[in-house]
Structures are given as structure tokens and as C-alpha cells.
Motif scaffolding. Structure first.
Motif, short mmCIF file in Angstrom:
data_model
loop_
_atom_site.label_atom_id
_atom_site.label_comp_id
_atom_site.label_asym_id
_atom_site.label_seq_id
_atom_site.Cartn_x
_atom_site.Cartn_y
_atom_site.Cartn_z
N ALA A 134 0.84 -1.22 0.00
CA ALA A 134 0.00 0.00 0.00
C ALA A 134 0.87 1.25 0.00
N ASP A 135 0.31 2.34 -0.53
CA ASP A 135 1.04 3.62 -0.50
C ASP A 135 1.36 3.97 0.94
N GLY A 136 2.58 4.40 1.16
CA GLY A 136 2.98 4.79 2.52
C GLY A 136 3.45 3.62 3.37
N ASP A 137 3.35 2.38 2.84
CA ASP A 137 3.81 1.22 3.59
C ASP A 137 5.27 0.93 3.29
N GLU A 138 5.90 0.25 4.23
CA GLU A 138 7.28 -0.22 4.07
C GLU A 138 7.28 -1.68 4.49
N ALA A 139 8.37 -2.37 4.22
CA ALA A 139 8.43 -3.78 4.62
C ALA A 139 9.83 -4.11 5.11
N VAL A 140 9.89 -5.01 6.10
CA VAL A 140 11.17 -5.48 6.59
C VAL A 140 11.09 -7.01 6.69
N VAL A 141 12.14 -7.68 6.24
CA VAL A 141 12.12 -9.15 6.23
C VAL A 141 12.96 -9.68 7.39
N ASP A 142 12.34 -10.51 8.23
CA ASP A 142 13.04 -11.26 9.28
C ASP A 142 13.54 -12.53 8.58
N ILE A 143 14.84 -12.56 8.30
CA ILE A 143 15.36 -13.55 7.36
C ILE A 143 15.27 -14.99 7.87
N ALA A 144 15.52 -15.20 9.17
CA ALA A 144 15.55 -16.58 9.68
C ALA A 144 14.16 -17.15 9.96
N ALA A 145 13.14 -16.31 9.85
CA ALA A 145 11.78 -16.78 10.16
C ALA A 145 11.35 -17.87 9.19
N GLY A 146 10.30 -18.57 9.53
CA GLY A 146 9.84 -19.63 8.64
C GLY A 146 8.61 -20.33 9.16
N VAL A 147 8.49 -21.58 8.73
CA VAL A 147 7.30 -22.37 9.02
C VAL A 147 7.69 -23.51 9.95
N LEU A 148 6.85 -23.76 10.98
CA LEU A 148 7.00 -24.97 11.80
C LEU A 148 5.91 -25.94 11.36
N TYR A 149 6.26 -27.20 11.23
CA TYR A 149 5.26 -28.21 10.87
C TYR A 149 4.57 -28.64 12.17
N ALA A 150 3.41 -28.03 12.42
CA ALA A 150 2.80 -28.07 13.76
C ALA A 150 2.36 -29.47 14.19
N ASP A 151 1.55 -30.14 13.40
CA ASP A 151 1.07 -31.47 13.79
C ASP A 151 2.25 -32.41 14.01
N ARG A 152 3.22 -32.32 13.10
CA ARG A 152 4.39 -33.19 13.18
C ARG A 152 5.20 -32.88 14.45
N ALA A 153 5.27 -31.58 14.78
CA ALA A 153 6.02 -31.17 15.98
C ALA A 153 5.36 -31.71 17.24
N LEU A 154 4.05 -31.63 17.27
CA LEU A 154 3.32 -32.09 18.47
C LEU A 154 3.52 -33.60 18.64
N LYS A 155 3.38 -34.32 17.53
CA LYS A 155 3.56 -35.78 17.59
C LYS A 155 5.00 -36.11 18.02
N THR A 156 5.96 -35.37 17.49
CA THR A 156 7.37 -35.65 17.78
C THR A 156 7.68 -35.44 19.26
N VAL A 157 7.23 -34.34 19.82
CA VAL A 157 7.58 -34.06 21.22
C VAL A 157 6.90 -35.08 22.13
N GLN A 158 5.69 -35.48 21.77
CA GLN A 158 5.00 -36.50 22.58
C GLN A 158 5.74 -37.84 22.50
N MET A 159 6.23 -38.17 21.31
CA MET A 159 6.98 -39.43 21.16
C MET A 159 8.27 -39.40 21.96
N GLN A 160 8.97 -38.27 21.90
CA GLN A 160 10.24 -38.16 22.64
C GLN A 160 9.98 -38.24 24.14
N PHE A 161 8.89 -37.65 24.58
CA PHE A 161 8.50 -37.72 26.00
C PHE A 161 8.30 -39.19 26.42
N GLN A 162 7.58 -39.92 25.57
CA GLN A 162 7.33 -41.33 25.90
C GLN A 162 8.63 -42.15 25.89
N LYS A 163 9.53 -41.81 24.95
CA LYS A 163 10.82 -42.51 24.90
C LYS A 163 11.60 -42.30 26.19
#
Ligand SMILES: Cc1cc2nc3c(=O)[nH]c(=O)nc-3n(C[C@H](O)[C@H](O)[C@H](O)COP(=O)(O)OP(=O)(O)OC[C@H]3O[C@@H](n4cnc5c(N)ncnc54)[C@H](O)[C@@H]3O)c2cc1C
Length: 388
Positions: A134-163
């Protein structure tokens, strides 16, 4: 002799925060029980779905600081489990150049030396095609940001807990908590006792806290999680290195609008409004407000012309908001062996590993690794159950 009903700690709620807390406690060699009311995995709380944004871009220094270590802890879990949980995409923060919110993001990142790239109106489209700034807008990129695979993360931490020897019991809804030097926790399957209890019940937090005599000012809202179809597949794809984005405020709305590149559903881009309609977590589907979708349609028409401005998929999720959008990470005001993690206000997933670490420290009586003053219950006027 301890029995299978006696634990060092019972954690109530197996969303991302309870699961990471249980995992951190098991790493400290504690005997831990993680209780969940629904069959796992489920889609009735706040931690389900394929993706979440991870970022250091914040308005407050304390979140940016915690994210330093948090990225490390996510990577540690990936290594331990041999699973990929994070994909770097960058996060494009857009907003009126001189607005308070946009400047808070930009300045926090600058102050904390977060790697960024600033894009002005003149060079924006060269770097980010198919997005209208938009007019008057600027943008800044947080370079290291990204996507977490949420369902997979939840399953993984629960599995590690059980291990690590941790016990998960799902379809066990906690129906009572009796505070004391040893806390007892009841479910339809029986009564458990523990030296400490951690309540990480997401949108149900106040329902559980009512058993302990307090309420926290939490508001549960239902979010319409919208996916929008690309006119030309790949225009906004993760493969094409399209970033996650966040609009701090815009023509359409004074609240955040955020999005993630097409990834989990081929050809569909997730774009949501960071606000929803008030609900009771047990009656989520009765909340049918779609005013956020009208705001998103207008935003997409103006800003993302490569998307069809009609949602192709709408899923549901809940936020548990505090009045200031800061988390609650604290001991119960009357019982130090009851610990509360609540009010993650729609931005808690990325912090799961740190929240787990902090709640486990509170539960074992260690000094917390971070200053928890922004997250204290006492910042709110006190409200006991009898005052409700
Ligand atoms: C649409 C959407 C998008 C989001 N995007 C982001 C993002 O990009 N980045 C980010 O960092 N965060 C994001 N968040 C926020 C993040 O997902 C939440 O802050 C986080 O998942 C909260 O986790 P939780 O463990 O507190 O709650 P929950 O996941 O709801 O877990 C609580 C658990 O407690 C259980 N429970 C409740 N009562 C009982 C009981 N009596 N007995 C037993 N079990 C019980 C529930 O069933 C539930 O499983 C988003 C949230 C939503 C909804």
C-alpha cells in the motif's frame, strides 16, 4: 514405593505447551503423567493444523530474546528425533512506514541485531512479486523466520517424552484438582497424586482453574483458518521462496493479517485475520461469525492479486487471549506446587520449547531461565472463584 497413580508431576493438557513441559520434566528424570481429555491427535484445541509461523520479529524485546534460544531448542528436537520440523522462508513484515506498530517490529529487530532486509516502495516488487504494497507502507524481512510443521512437531515431542519414560493418558478429562502438599487430580478413570501439577489446558484453562479457586482474565475466540486458491499454481509457493508475511495494520483492518506460502495444501495459501469471535471451547462450532473473512477478501483483492478472493478451505482453531496478549507463566497465587501456562494469545506455538522449559523450572522450584515479570498472574486485578 510409588504406584502407577503417584507422580512427581501431572501435566494437564497435551497441546504443544503441556507436551513440551512434560518432555522437559522427563528430561530432568521426573516421573511425569500427561493427561489429555480427547483422543490424540485431535483438532479441538489450539495446537492442531499443519503449520505455524516461527519468527524473531516482535514488538517486545523479551519475546525476541526468548526466540534466540528457542530456535536452538527446536533444532535440538529435530536432531534428537531425526525429523524436520522447521523450514526457513523469511517473514515479510509490512505496515505504514511511520505507524507505531510497524516501527516497534522494525526497531526491536534492529536493537536485537536480528538479520533483516528493509524493502522500500521503490524496490519492493523487484524482490516480492505478486504483492501490492500500500502507498505509505514499508516492509522489513526477518530472514531466519519460517514455518513450523505443527502437527508433526506435536507428535514428535510427545513421542520423545514417551521414549524418556513419560506416560500419556488420553481420553482422560480432568474433573477435579485438590490442592495440597500433594495435589490430587481426578479423571473418570481414577485419582492421581503428584508433588506438582502443571495446568496447560489452552482454551479450557479457566474451567480447570475454577477447581483451584481462581480465574484469569482469558477470552477464548474462534478463528476461521482460511486457505485461498492461487490463480496460477506456484505464484506464492514455498518452493518459489515466497515468504510468510504479517501486515501490522492496513486499509482493511487495524489488527494483524498474516499468511504462509502455499505448502500443506498444494495451490492454497493460508491467510488469516488475527482476531476471532468469542466462544466457549466446548461449543466452538456454534460460533459462526465470518466478518473476518469479509476483511480478508478485501485485503486479498488489494494486496494479493494472484489469489482468488474467496476462501477455498476454512478450518477452525481457537486463541486464548489475555487483555495484553502476553502469556501467563506462573505459580498459582495460593499454591506454589500448581503451575499455570495459559493465555498464549494466538502466538504461543513457536515458544513451545521455551515455555516447556520455563514451566518445568517453575514446577521443580528452580530459578526460571528468563525474567517472568511480563507473564505474572498478578499483573491482572485478582479475581477469585467466589467473586465470579
Ligand atoms: C489459527 C491459529 C494460528 C496460529 N498461528 C500461530 C503461529 O503462526 N505461530 C505461533 O507461534 N502460534 C500460533 N498460534 C498459537 C498457538 O497455536 C497456540 O498459542 C498454542 O497452540 C497453544 O497451545 P496450548 O498447549 O496452550 O493449547 P492447546 O493446544 O489447546 O492444548 C490444551 C490441551 O488441553 C486439553 N485439556 C483441556 N482441558 C482438559 C481437561 N479438563 N482434562 C484433560 N485435558 C484437557 C485440551 O483438550 C487440549 O488438548 C496459532 C493459533 C491458531 C488457532
Amino acid at each position: 514405593m510409588s504406584t502407577n497413580r503417584e507422580f512427581d508431576c501431572v501435566v494437564i493438557g497435551a497441546g504443544i505447551q503441556g507436551s513440551f513441559t512434560a518432555y522437559q520434566l522427563a528430561k530432568k528424570k521426573k516421573k511425569v503423567l500427561l493427561l489429555e481429555q480427547f483422543i490424540l491427535p485431535h483438532t479441538r484445541g489450539s495446537s492442531h493444523g499443519q503449520t505455524r509461523i516461527i519468527r524473531k520479529a516482535y514488538e517486545q524485546d523479551y519475546y525476541t530474546h526468548m526466540m534466540e534460544e528457542c530456535y536452538e531448542l527446536w533444532a535440538q528436537l529435530e536432531r534428537e528425533a531425526g525429523v524436520k520440523l522447521y523450514r526457513q522462508t523469511g517473514l515479510l513484515v509490512m505496515g505504514p512506514e511511520k505507524s507505531q506498530s510497524y516501527l516497534l517490529y522494525k526497531n526491536t529487530m534492529e536493537r536485537n541485531k536480528v538479520p533483516t532486509v528493509t524493502l522500500t516502495h521503490d524496490n519492493f516488487s523487484q524482490h516480492i512479486p505478486h504483492v501490492n504494497l500500500a502507498d505509505g507502507d514499508e516492509a522489513v524481512v526477518d530472514i531466519a523466520a519460517g514455518v513450523l510443521y505443527a502437527d508433526r512437531a506435536l507428535k514428535t515431542v510427545q513421542m520423545q517424552f514417551q521414549k524418556l519414560g513419560g506416560v500419556i493418558r488420553d481420553t482422560e478429562k480432568v474433573t477435579d484438582i485438590k490442592p495440597g502438599p500433594v495435589v490430587t487430580v481426578s479423571t473418570p478413570a481414577g485419582v492421581y497424586s503428584a508433588k506438582s501439577v502443571v495446568i496447560t489446558a489452552g482454551p479450557w484453562a479457566n474451567k480447570l482453574l475454577a477447581h483451584t479457586g481462581i480465574q484469569v482474565p482469558l477470552e477464548v475466540v474462534k478463528l476461521n483458518v482460511c486457505y485461498w486458491k492461487e490463480k496460477v499454481p506456484g505464484t506464492y509457493g514455498v518452493q518459489q521462496r515466497f515468504p510468510c508475511f504479517l501486515l501490522t495494520e492496513g486499509e482493511e483492518s487495524k489488527y494483524h493479517i498474516y499468511g504462509l506460502p502455499s505448502n500443506e495444501y498444494p495451490g492454497l495459501v493460508k491467510v488469516c485475520y488475527h482476531i476471532g469471535g468469542k466462544t466457549d471451547p466446548d461449543q466452538r462450532d456454534l460460533q459462526t461469525d465470518r466478518s473476518d473473512i469479509d476483511i480478508l477478501k478485501r485485503f486479498i483483492q488489494r494486496c494479493l492479486p494472484g489469489l482468488i478472493p474467496e476462501p477455498a478451505v476454512v478450518e477452525s482453531c481457537m486463541y486464548t487471549m489475555t487483555p495484553d496478549s502476553d502469556f501467563v507463566l506462573d505459580h498459582h497465587p495460593s499454591y506454589s506446587n500448581i503451575v499455570i501456562g495459559a493465555g498464549f494469545s494466538g502466538h504461543g506455538f513457536k515458544f513451545g520449547p521455551i515455555v516447556g522449559k520455563l514451566l518445568s523450572e517453575l514446577s521443580t522450584g528452580e530459578v526460571p531461565s528468563y525474567d517472568l515479570s511480563p507473564f505474572r498472574i498478578r499483573r491482572f486485578p485478582s479475581k477469585t472463584k467466589s467473586a465470579l
